[in-house]
Enzyme design. Structure first.
Site, PDB file in Angstrom:
ATOM      1  N   SER A 142       0.867  -1.172   0.000  1.00  0.00           N
ATOM      2  CA  SER A 142       0.000   0.000   0.000  1.00  0.00           C
ATOM      3  C   SER A 142       0.903   1.221   0.000  1.00  0.00           C
ATOM      4  O   SER A 142       2.099   1.117   0.320  1.00  0.00           O
ATOM      5  CB  SER A 142      -0.868  -0.020   1.271  1.00  0.00           C
ATOM      6  OG  SER A 142      -1.501   1.223   1.495  1.00  0.00           O
ATOM      7  N   TYR A 155      -2.122  -1.830  10.332  1.00  0.00           N
ATOM      8  CA  TYR A 155      -2.103  -1.914   8.868  1.00  0.00           C
ATOM      9  C   TYR A 155      -0.823  -1.289   8.325  1.00  0.00           C
ATOM     10  O   TYR A 155      -0.124  -1.887   7.495  1.00  0.00           O
ATOM     11  CB  TYR A 155      -3.327  -1.196   8.306  1.00  0.00           C
ATOM     12  CG  TYR A 155      -3.510  -1.306   6.814  1.00  0.00           C
ATOM     13  CD1 TYR A 155      -4.139  -2.420   6.248  1.00  0.00           C
ATOM     14  CD2 TYR A 155      -3.095  -0.295   5.949  1.00  0.00           C
ATOM     15  CE1 TYR A 155      -4.328  -2.525   4.870  1.00  0.00           C
ATOM     16  CE2 TYR A 155      -3.277  -0.389   4.577  1.00  0.00           C
ATOM     17  CZ  TYR A 155      -3.898  -1.506   4.051  1.00  0.00           C
ATOM     18  OH  TYR A 155      -4.077  -1.599   2.689  1.00  0.00           O
TER      19      TYR A 155
END
Length: 260
Positions: A142, A155
């Site tokens: 990401s 995350y």
């Protein structure tokens, strides 16, 4: 076709980014394994691909369960004769500030994103080494592999960790022609992101539209979400790249949100 004769094992492939990658890989000639926690959805995705004339196999896999991962990879090898490409894509999101985040949720996030990447890598590498024809391992990172955002500590931590895993696998696998790379998408309008919008609005005390425009897309060059098609094209590039010249790398696909 760029992936003719290749076998791709793709986790989290019953929907969203993973499904788009599976569909593109199939068009490019690969036999694809739809590995997902939701077996019914995986079967539906596989059926759509086989209806188009390509080969696909649906497998139920919890990527945090070593026995399930190993069994899933062995089933794929039995069905298609080997493994050439791994796309470690399965993931979830939990929105919480650090002071409110439970240890259980912290461990759950790291298990799915990092343990899952490790377990699938280990299981696939065994076959890639034995086959002697190289391979490509692609991790779904990401922009949060490079940047941080509020409310996403586990995350962000996990996505940063994938960079280290990819670099290590690239070093270890290079002499065998095995490449490892990380795709780092910006916000992609999938169910995972749609779920975050009201959650972030509540935590930040702003409207959902402000979450989209002032949080998610504020640093893009055009105010646009990244598409699943964008990410799939990059996955294809990594999967089809013919040499060790492109390994141990990470590429942001984010409409300019992150730049290097």
């Amino acid at each position: 076709m760029q992936l003719s004769g290749k076998v791709a094992f793709i986790t989290g492939a019953a929907s969203g980014i993973g499904k788009q990658i599976a569909e593109l890989f199939a068009v490019e000639g690969a036999s694809v394994v739809i590995a997902d926690l939701n077996l019914q959805a995986a079967q539906q995705a596989a059926a759509q691909i086989t209806a188009s004339g390509a080969q696909a196999l649906a497998i139920e896999v919890d990527v945090t369960d070593e026995d399930q991962v190993n069994a899933g990879v062995e089933a794929a090898v039995k069905a298609f004769g080997g493994i050439d490409i791994l796309v470690s894509n399965a993931g979830i999101q939990i929105i919480q500030p650090v002071q409110d985040l439970s240890y259980a949720d912290w461990k759950k996030m790291l298990a799915i994103h990092l343990d899952g990447a490790f377990l699938t890598t280990k299981a696939c590498l065994k076959h890639m080494y034995a086959q002697g024809r190289g391979g490509s391992i692609i991790y779904m990172g990401s922009v949060h592999s490079k940047e941080a955002s509020k409310l996403k500590a586990p995350y962000v931590t996990a996505k940063h960790g994938l960079l280290g895993l990819a670099k290590t696998v690239a070093k270890e696998g290079g002499s065998a022609g095995i490449h490892a790379n990380v795709i780092c998408p910006g916000f992609v309008r999938t169910p995972l992101v749609d779920k975050q919008i009201p959650e972030q609005a509540k935590e930040l005390g702003i409207s959902e539209e402000d979450v989209i425009q002032k949080v998610m897309l504020k640093d893009t060059v055009d105010g646009e979400f990244t598409s699943t098609e964008d990410v799939a094209r990059v996955a294809l590039m990594f999967a089809a790249f013919p040499s060790n010249a492109l390994t141990g790398q990470s590429l942001m696909v984010s409409h300019g949100w992150g730049m290097e």
